[in-house]
Structures are given as C-alpha cells and as structure tokens.
Design a protein around this motif. Structure first.
Motif, mmCIF file in Angstrom:
data_model
loop_
_atom_site.group_PDB
_atom_site.id
_atom_site.type_symbol
_atom_site.label_atom_id
_atom_site.label_comp_id
_atom_site.label_asym_id
_atom_site.label_seq_id
_atom_site.Cartn_x
_atom_site.Cartn_y
_atom_site.Cartn_z
ATOM 1 N N MET A 97 5.057 -0.248 5.063
ATOM 2 C CA MET A 97 3.691 -0.600 5.005
ATOM 3 C C MET A 97 3.617 -1.532 3.807
ATOM 4 O O MET A 97 2.922 -1.287 2.856
ATOM 5 C CB MET A 97 3.071 0.665 4.783
ATOM 6 C CG MET A 97 1.682 0.466 4.548
ATOM 7 S SD MET A 97 0.729 1.672 5.274
ATOM 8 C CE MET A 97 1.591 2.420 6.510
ATOM 9 N N LEU A 98 4.687 -2.957 3.938
ATOM 10 C CA LEU A 98 4.586 -4.147 3.116
ATOM 11 C C LEU A 98 4.032 -5.231 4.014
ATOM 12 O O LEU A 98 4.404 -5.344 5.163
ATOM 13 C CB LEU A 98 5.969 -4.563 2.610
ATOM 14 C CG LEU A 98 6.660 -3.609 1.642
ATOM 15 C CD1 LEU A 98 8.075 -4.083 1.422
ATOM 16 C CD2 LEU A 98 5.937 -3.568 0.334
ATOM 17 N N ALA A 99 3.166 -6.024 3.467
ATOM 18 C CA ALA A 99 2.702 -7.180 4.217
ATOM 19 C C ALA A 99 3.574 -8.348 3.831
ATOM 20 O O ALA A 99 4.041 -8.451 2.704
ATOM 21 C CB ALA A 99 1.244 -7.478 3.898
ATOM 22 N N THR A 100 3.818 -9.236 4.778
ATOM 23 C CA THR A 100 4.617 -10.413 4.493
ATOM 24 C C THR A 100 3.941 -11.226 3.404
ATOM 25 O O THR A 100 2.753 -11.485 3.469
ATOM 26 C CB THR A 100 4.755 -11.274 5.751
ATOM 27 O OG1 THR A 100 5.355 -10.469 6.770
ATOM 28 C CG2 THR A 100 5.620 -12.482 5.497
ATOM 29 N N PRO A 101 4.663 -11.628 2.375
ATOM 30 C CA PRO A 101 4.043 -12.375 1.288
ATOM 31 C C PRO A 101 3.609 -13.763 1.726
ATOM 32 O O PRO A 101 4.233 -14.353 2.608
ATOM 33 C CB PRO A 101 5.145 -12.457 0.235
ATOM 34 C CG PRO A 101 6.407 -12.379 1.032
ATOM 35 C CD PRO A 101 6.106 -11.461 2.185
ATOM 36 N N ASN A 102 2.567 -14.233 1.126
ATOM 37 C CA ASN A 102 2.154 -15.607 1.334
ATOM 38 C C ASN A 102 2.697 -16.459 0.207
ATOM 39 O O ASN A 102 2.659 -16.043 -0.948
ATOM 40 C CB ASN A 102 0.616 -15.721 1.356
ATOM 41 C CG ASN A 102 0.069 -15.589 2.755
ATOM 42 O OD1 ASN A 102 0.805 -15.584 3.713
ATOM 43 N ND2 ASN A 102 -1.246 -15.487 2.864
ATOM 44 N N THR A 103 3.176 -17.619 0.527
ATOM 45 C CA THR A 103 3.698 -18.519 -0.506
ATOM 46 C C THR A 103 3.107 -19.894 -0.325
ATOM 47 O O THR A 103 3.236 -20.513 0.722
ATOM 48 C CB THR A 103 5.235 -18.632 -0.407
ATOM 49 O OG1 THR A 103 5.795 -17.341 -0.569
ATOM 50 C CG2 THR A 103 5.763 -19.558 -1.496
ATOM 51 N N LYS A 130 7.090 2.046 -10.530
ATOM 52 C CA LYS A 130 8.527 1.935 -10.265
ATOM 53 C C LYS A 130 8.812 1.850 -8.774
ATOM 54 O O LYS A 130 9.621 1.016 -8.329
ATOM 55 C CB LYS A 130 9.249 3.134 -10.879
ATOM 56 C CG LYS A 130 10.760 3.081 -10.761
ATOM 57 C CD LYS A 130 11.388 4.270 -11.466
ATOM 58 C CE LYS A 130 12.913 4.238 -11.346
ATOM 59 N NZ LYS A 130 13.531 5.407 -12.037
ATOM 60 N N LYS A 131 8.141 2.687 -7.977
ATOM 61 C CA LYS A 131 8.387 2.695 -6.531
ATOM 62 C C LYS A 131 7.831 1.442 -5.869
ATOM 63 O O LYS A 131 8.422 0.922 -4.923
ATOM 64 C CB LYS A 131 7.789 3.955 -5.909
ATOM 65 C CG LYS A 131 8.549 5.209 -6.283
ATOM 66 C CD LYS A 131 8.016 6.446 -5.579
ATOM 67 C CE LYS A 131 8.851 7.669 -5.939
ATOM 68 N NZ LYS A 131 8.341 8.902 -5.296
ATOM 69 N N ALA A 132 6.706 0.949 -6.372
ATOM 70 C CA ALA A 132 6.125 -0.272 -5.800
ATOM 71 C C ALA A 132 7.072 -1.452 -5.987
ATOM 72 O O ALA A 132 7.345 -2.208 -5.036
ATOM 73 C CB ALA A 132 4.779 -0.567 -6.450
ATOM 74 N N MET A 138 0.852 -1.185 0.000
ATOM 75 C CA MET A 138 0.000 0.000 0.000
ATOM 76 C C MET A 138 0.889 1.237 0.000
ATOM 77 O O MET A 138 1.943 1.263 0.634
ATOM 78 C CB MET A 138 -0.941 0.014 1.203
ATOM 79 C CG MET A 138 -0.263 0.002 2.556
ATOM 80 S SD MET A 138 -1.411 -0.078 3.956
ATOM 81 C CE MET A 138 -2.126 1.558 3.891
ATOM 82 N N THR A 139 0.468 2.273 -0.745
ATOM 83 C CA THR A 139 1.249 3.508 -0.810
ATOM 84 C C THR A 139 0.333 4.683 -1.116
ATOM 85 O O THR A 139 -0.657 4.535 -1.841
ATOM 86 C CB THR A 139 2.352 3.403 -1.875
ATOM 87 O OG1 THR A 139 3.076 4.642 -1.920
ATOM 88 C CG2 THR A 139 1.773 3.135 -3.263
ATOM 89 N N SER A 140 0.680 5.846 -0.581
ATOM 90 C CA SER A 140 -0.064 7.072 -0.878
ATOM 91 C C SER A 140 0.745 7.989 -1.791
ATOM 92 O O SER A 140 0.309 9.093 -2.121
ATOM 93 C CB SER A 140 -0.411 7.808 0.418
ATOM 94 O OG SER A 140 0.770 8.119 1.148
ATOM 95 N N ASP A 141 1.925 7.545 -2.194
ATOM 96 C CA ASP A 141 2.781 8.323 -3.080
ATOM 97 C C ASP A 141 2.400 8.035 -4.530
ATOM 98 O O ASP A 141 2.583 6.922 -5.015
ATOM 99 C CB ASP A 141 4.246 7.947 -2.842
ATOM 100 C CG ASP A 141 5.213 8.852 -3.606
ATOM 101 O OD1 ASP A 141 4.747 9.615 -4.486
ATOM 102 O OD2 ASP A 141 6.420 8.798 -3.318
ATOM 103 N N LEU A 142 1.849 9.018 -5.233
ATOM 104 C CA LEU A 142 1.375 8.822 -6.598
ATOM 105 C C LEU A 142 2.416 9.179 -7.649
ATOM 106 O O LEU A 142 2.106 9.251 -8.839
ATOM 107 C CB LEU A 142 0.108 9.660 -6.822
ATOM 108 C CG LEU A 142 -1.078 9.353 -5.915
ATOM 109 C CD1 LEU A 142 -2.282 10.194 -6.310
ATOM 110 C CD2 LEU A 142 -1.422 7.881 -5.958
#
Length: 204
Positions: free
Chosen positions: A194-200, A129-131, A120-124
């Motif tokens: 504000m990254l959530a741990t990935p599910n694998t 690229k940033k994601a 999630m990000t609020s930077d537009l």
C-alpha cells in the motif's frame, strides 16, 4: 466483643483495598488514554515527520549524496496532501501533484525539478524507520530519494482509524546566479510504477 471488632476491621480493610484498586485502575486508564492521544497529536506528527526526513537524509549521506534541506513551505504542502488523503478528500496517490509543484515554484525561484513519494500504514511501531524501509525497497521511490534534489519537506496525517499517511515532496532549486542556462525546458516526466507510484517532475 473482640470478635465483632475483628469482623468490622476486616470489612473496612477489604473496602479500602478495593477502593485503592479502583483508584489505581482509573489512573492506569487515564494514562493509557493520554498515551493514545499523544500518538495522534501534533507533537506525534511533527516527530514522525522530522525522524523520517532525517532517515532519508542519512541514507543519502551513506551513499555519498548531498543531504536535502528541510523547507517549511514544502512540508506544509506535503502535510496538506496527507491530510486530504486521510480525510478522503482525495484518493491515496498523487492527485494535485502538479498544482502543489506550481504553487511552490511560484514562491521559490530557480525551480528545476520535483518528485513526490507517498505511503500509508497502520503499523505504529517504529513508524519512521518502517516507512523509509518500505520506500527503499521500491525502485521508483528509491529513485526519488536518491534523486538530484536539494530541498524537501515531509508531512504526515492520521485518519480516524489510526492509519498514517505520508507525503514527501522533493525539489531542486538553483540559485539565480547559477541559473543562466539556454535551450528549451525539458518535458515533464511522470513514471508509473500500500505504496503509490511516485510522481517525478524531472524539469520545469
């Protein structure tokens, strides 16, 4: 008489100048509003999704990994999860990951494994690229990006405050002709990181 005409002319000139400024200002406001709306519409979301997906594949190619194929069904599931997070229907994270995978494996034969990254990000500014840059700096998210997957879909959604939610689902499908393997199915692996741990989901 000439002085009176000059005064009237000056007043009229000022009036038209102010009127022109008002028209230009209104037009600028409309243009600004149009730009703001464009940053929250379907075209904006589709562009961010495709660009982010392309950057992930570009990273894979640069590291001698096979690019993943975009799949609309996977993208639809990813977009729905992003919309649920943006709307508050679920918490930011991986709620419902197993259900998403099970629905997809039922419509796509030869399932072998799956993973999921969210953000999630609020930077537009330069959103795709940033994601991807954030994901690449996280070892667990990077593991999914570098994983043994051949299909993927990515979906984004924006909440009322402008925060953008990303979901990318990674999947591995083997064509039926290559599926003749014996032995018990491997167990489900879910690493916690504000990254959530990935599910694998390593295997079925």
């Amino acid at each position: 008489m000439r002085e009176g005409c000059w005064i009237e002319g000056t007043i009229l000139a000022r009036f038209f100048t102010l009127l022109l400024a008002l028209i230009v200002g209104t037009a600028a406001g409309v243009q600004a509003q149009t730009t703001a709306n464009a940053a929250t519409g379907a075209d904006f979301r589709d562009g961010v999704e495709r660009q982010t997906f392309a950057l992930v594949n570009a990273y894979r190619k640069s590291n001698f990994l096979a690019p993943m194929r975009w799949d609309d069904a996977i993208a639809k599931a990813a977009r729905a999860h992003s919309q649920d997070m943006a709307g508050g229907a679920v918490d930011f994270g991986h709620d419902g990951f197993r259900d998403r995978v099970n629905r997809l494996r039922n419509i796509m034969g030869g399932f072998e494994g799956a993973g999921e990254n969210v953000l999630m990000t609020s930077d537009l500014t330069d959103v795709p690229k940033k994601a991807v840059a954030l994901w690449l700096r996280s070892p667990h998210h990077l593991a999914n990006i570098r994983g043994d997957f051949n299909y993927s879909g990515l979906g984004v959604w924006q909440d009322k405050k402008g925060v953008i939610y990303f979901t990318q689902i990674f999947m591995k499908f083997t064509p039926p002709t290559e599926e003749a393997k014996t032995g018990p199915p491997p167990e489900l692996a879910t690493p916690f990181g504000m990254l959530a741990t990935p599910n694998t989901r390593a295997r079925p």
